[in-house]
Motif scaffolding. Structure first.
Motif, short mmCIF file in Angstrom:
data_model
loop_
_atom_site.label_atom_id
_atom_site.label_comp_id
_atom_site.label_asym_id
_atom_site.label_seq_id
_atom_site.Cartn_x
_atom_site.Cartn_y
_atom_site.Cartn_z
N PHE A 12 -24.03 2.88 -3.15
CA PHE A 12 -24.65 3.26 -2.02
C PHE A 12 -23.56 4.35 -0.97
CE2 PHE A 12 -26.37 -0.95 -3.01
CZ PHE A 12 -27.70 -0.72 -2.83
N ASN A 13 -23.18 5.31 -1.88
CA ASN A 13 -22.29 6.02 -1.41
C ASN A 13 -22.73 6.99 0.02
OD1 ASN A 13 -19.78 7.64 -1.46
ND2 ASN A 13 -20.88 9.43 -2.08
N GLY A 14 -21.94 6.45 0.98
CA GLY A 14 -22.26 7.15 2.25
C GLY A 14 -23.18 6.15 2.92
N TRP A 15 -23.79 5.51 2.77
CA TRP A 15 -24.70 4.50 3.33
C TRP A 15 -23.96 3.45 4.18
CZ3 TRP A 15 -29.70 2.71 0.73
CH2 TRP A 15 -30.58 3.58 0.31
N LEU A 16 -24.56 3.31 5.29
CA LEU A 16 -23.88 2.40 6.28
C LEU A 16 -24.45 0.85 6.13
CD1 LEU A 16 -23.75 4.53 9.24
CD2 LEU A 16 -21.99 4.28 7.59
N ILE A 17 -24.98 0.54 4.84
CA ILE A 17 -25.33 -0.75 4.87
C ILE A 17 -24.75 -2.03 5.12
CG2 ILE A 17 -24.47 -1.16 2.30
CD1 ILE A 17 -27.38 -2.00 1.44
N PHE A 18 -23.34 -2.26 4.88
CA PHE A 18 -22.53 -3.11 5.30
C PHE A 18 -22.51 -3.27 6.82
CE2 PHE A 18 -21.27 -3.07 1.04
CZ PHE A 18 -21.38 -4.72 0.68
N GLN A 19 -22.61 -2.17 7.58
CA GLN A 19 -22.70 -2.43 9.09
C GLN A 19 -23.97 -3.03 9.50
OE1 GLN A 19 -21.82 1.30 11.27
NE2 GLN A 19 -20.50 2.02 9.58
N TYR A 20 -25.04 -2.70 8.72
CA TYR A 20 -26.09 -3.24 9.05
C TYR A 20 -26.30 -5.05 8.39
CZ TYR A 20 -28.52 1.10 10.04
OH TYR A 20 -28.72 2.52 10.53
N ILE A 21 -25.42 -5.38 7.40
CA ILE A 21 -25.55 -6.48 7.12
C ILE A 21 -24.61 -7.40 8.13
CG2 ILE A 21 -24.60 -7.87 5.16
CD1 ILE A 21 -25.05 -5.80 3.19
N ALA A 22 -23.40 -6.65 8.39
CA ALA A 22 -22.39 -7.25 9.35
C ALA A 22 -23.31 -7.72 10.69
CB ALA A 22 -21.31 -6.50 9.59
N MET A 23 -24.21 -6.73 11.29
CA MET A 23 -24.85 -7.00 12.36
C MET A 23 -25.86 -8.14 12.21
SD MET A 23 -27.71 -4.39 13.86
CE MET A 23 -28.77 -4.81 12.51
N ILE A 24 -26.55 -8.25 11.00
CA ILE A 24 -27.71 -9.34 10.89
C ILE A 24 -26.82 -10.53 10.98
CG2 ILE A 24 -29.27 -10.34 9.45
CD1 ILE A 24 -29.76 -7.45 8.42
N ILE A 25 -25.81 -10.88 10.14
CA ILE A 25 -25.45 -12.20 10.01
C ILE A 25 -24.35 -12.47 11.34
CG2 ILE A 25 -23.45 -13.32 8.73
CD1 ILE A 25 -24.36 -11.92 6.37
N GLY A 26 -23.77 -11.56 11.90
CA GLY A 26 -22.73 -11.62 12.87
C GLY A 26 -23.61 -12.08 14.32
N THR A 27 -25.03 -11.66 14.20
CA THR A 27 -25.76 -12.28 15.57
C THR A 27 -26.62 -13.27 15.11
OG1 THR A 27 -27.41 -10.58 14.74
CG2 THR A 27 -25.99 -9.78 16.20
N LEU A 28 -26.37 -14.03 13.99
CA LEU A 28 -27.05 -15.26 13.97
C LEU A 28 -26.75 -16.47 15.46
CD1 LEU A 28 -26.93 -15.92 10.25
CD2 LEU A 28 -29.11 -15.49 11.49
N ASN A 29 -25.50 -16.29 15.54
CA ASN A 29 -25.08 -17.14 16.69
C ASN A 29 -25.64 -16.66 18.29
OD1 ASN A 29 -24.28 -19.25 15.39
ND2 ASN A 29 -22.26 -18.98 15.57
#
Length: 474
Positions: A12-29
């Motif tokens: 996923f070169n150049g994609w910001l996919i892990f920023q979105y994953i971190a956002m989804i998991i990090g906002t569970l609480n």
């Protein structure tokens, strides 16, 4: 784990996919926090019934609702102490534990004391998560999507309020609490695999880990230029060792307090706590359960829309529209309840008016007031004071929301529902003046550019004042 991330980055070169994953998991609480804020709306009417398994008075019910906020005060203090010691990531993880204990206590509570204690524990987690997630998302986000990631804090919080209103309206208090337990447990199990903020790692001198973190979040192995820029920024900001000795930092704090004040003095948390009671007093046009679910659904959808457009339209235009529209809706609400409670005019034929006004309020509020003050939390403070400043801001938030919520309950019970709504309208007027004359635009700027702008605006203001003094002397 790093090798796995780098393998994914090649795919996923150049994609910001892990920023979105971190956002989804990090906002569970944040979702869990919203569930605790929304819990009184469907639960208090059940607890206030004559056949309640925990008989309580109206005053005890108000304390069950607002005790979350003193807990938030404690959690914010703790978060301020821990954010720069153990890191943003581990404070987010730590917030799960009181949340889990709280839901278990609520599920099996058989006394007012247990409920109050459980709610206070939930408040501690709320303080921890509200300190850590805005900083974390602000520090990992690319400038072009930072508004979207920052808005996720409010969207997740609202989603939690909606979920608990649905669960609480149609399930027992115990069953709703046990289902809600799943959310913080899910974060506790998944977030350990998400990298720490590169800003925090550089603050601690862990350059190699910061580089790995950047490679993950940027979706590329070529991060040398970005790493060098962040190192310079962190070193420069760390030279200003004093907490609020720098005028630009104090200005950032005033901006946060003003935007948070405009948000909370419009009465949003009081309406969240007492949504079903407000709909019940409004009339019979809509049932309290359905009304509250519609209300929070609309708020969630509009906040989601705001999170998508905020990086295109900017913060200031949305805030101006939001605070103006919210103030008009609150005025209509106050006028209706004033006529209903203080005159002999029959308003039963117009009982849809307060429902519509409340919907207009939530639409207008969600367009800016709901999300933008939270976005600003992660944007406008320099790295070296960010933990302390956001902890202070969350303490301020806890104080004003406790005050507003108790003010709503006391004035509603003693003077009528119209009084708090008129007061909230006046606060929206003051909030509009603040936005017009003091709120900066941060759209599309890096965190370093925002700091430079705060300093340059401070310098421009000093220069104008000095020129003015010279003209007076001449």
């Amino acid at each position: 784990m790093t090798n796995y991330y780098l393998f994914v980055n090649k795919s996923f070169n150049g994609w910001l996919i892990f920023q979105y994953i971190a956002m989804i998991i990090g906002t569970l609480n944040l979702m869990t926090s919203g569930m605790h804020y929304g819990w009184p709306s469907p639960s208090l009417p059940k607890l206030l019934q004559n056949d309640s398994h925990i008989p309580i008075t109206s005053d005890e019910g108000s304390w069950i609702a607002v005790i979350l906020l003193p807990g938030c005060f404690s959690g914010s203090v703790l978060g301020g102490l821990l954010l720069d010691r153990i890191g943003r990531k581990y404070v987010i993880l730590l917030s799960s534990i009181p949340f889990i204990i709280s839901w278990i206590m609520i599920a099996y509570a058989r006394s007012f004391t247990i409920l109050v204690t459980a709610r206070y524990l939930a408040g501690i987690s709320d303080g921890l998560i509200c300190c850590s997630v805005p900083i974390y998302l602000g520090e990992i986000a690319d400038p072009k999507i930072r508004g979207l990631l920052g808005s996720a804090v409010s969207v997740a919080w609202l989603f939690g309020i909606l979920v608990i209103n649905v669960l609480g309206s149609y399930l027992t208090i115990a069953d709703a609490a046990l289902i809600s337990l799943i959310v913080p447990m899910l974060l506790l199990l998944t977030f350990p695999f998400i990298p720490e903020s590169p800003y925090y790692l550089l603050m601690k001198g862990n350059v190699e880990k910061a580089k790995n973190s950047l490679m993950v979040f940027k979706g590329t192995n070529n991060v040398e230029d970005e790493l060098s820029r962040l190192k310079v920024a962190v070193e420069e900001q760390s030279r200003n060792a004093g907490k609020f000795t720098v005028k630009s930092t104090r200005r950032a704090l005033y901006i946060t307090m003003g935007s948070r004040g405009a948000q909370q003095f419009s009465g949003t948390v009081a309406i969240v706590f007492y949504a079903q009671i407000i709909f019940k007093e409004a009339g019979d046009s809509v049932s309290p359960e359905i009304g509250s679910i519609i209300y929070f659904s609309v708020q969630l959808i509009l906040s989601g829309i705001c999170s998508i457009i905020v990086d295109k339209t900017g913060r200031r235009p949305l805030m101006i529209i939001s605070v103006t529209g919210a103030g008009i809706a609150l005025l209509i609400e106050g006028v209706y309840f004033y006529i209903k409670s203080t005159t002999d005019i029959d308003v039963s034929r117009y009982s849809l008016i307060p429902v519509v006004a409340l919907m207009i309020y939530v639409i207008m509020f969600a367009l800016g007031l709901q999300t933008i003050p939270v976005i600003l939390l992660g944007e406008i403070f320099p790295t070296n004071v960010k933990a302390f400043a956001i902890s202070f801001s969350d303490i301020y938030f806890a104080v004003i929301t406790t005050t507003v919520s108790k003010f709503f309950q006391v004035t509603k019970d003693n003077f009528g529902m119209h009084v708090p709504f008129f007061a909230f309208t006046g606060c929206c007027v003051l909030g509009l003046l603040f936005v017009l004359f003091y709120l900066p635009e941060t759209k599309g700027k890096t965190l370093e550019e925002i700091q430079e702008e705060l300093k340059s605006e401070e310098g421009e203001a000093i220069s104008k004042y000095e020129n003015y003094q010279k003209r007076l002397k001449s």
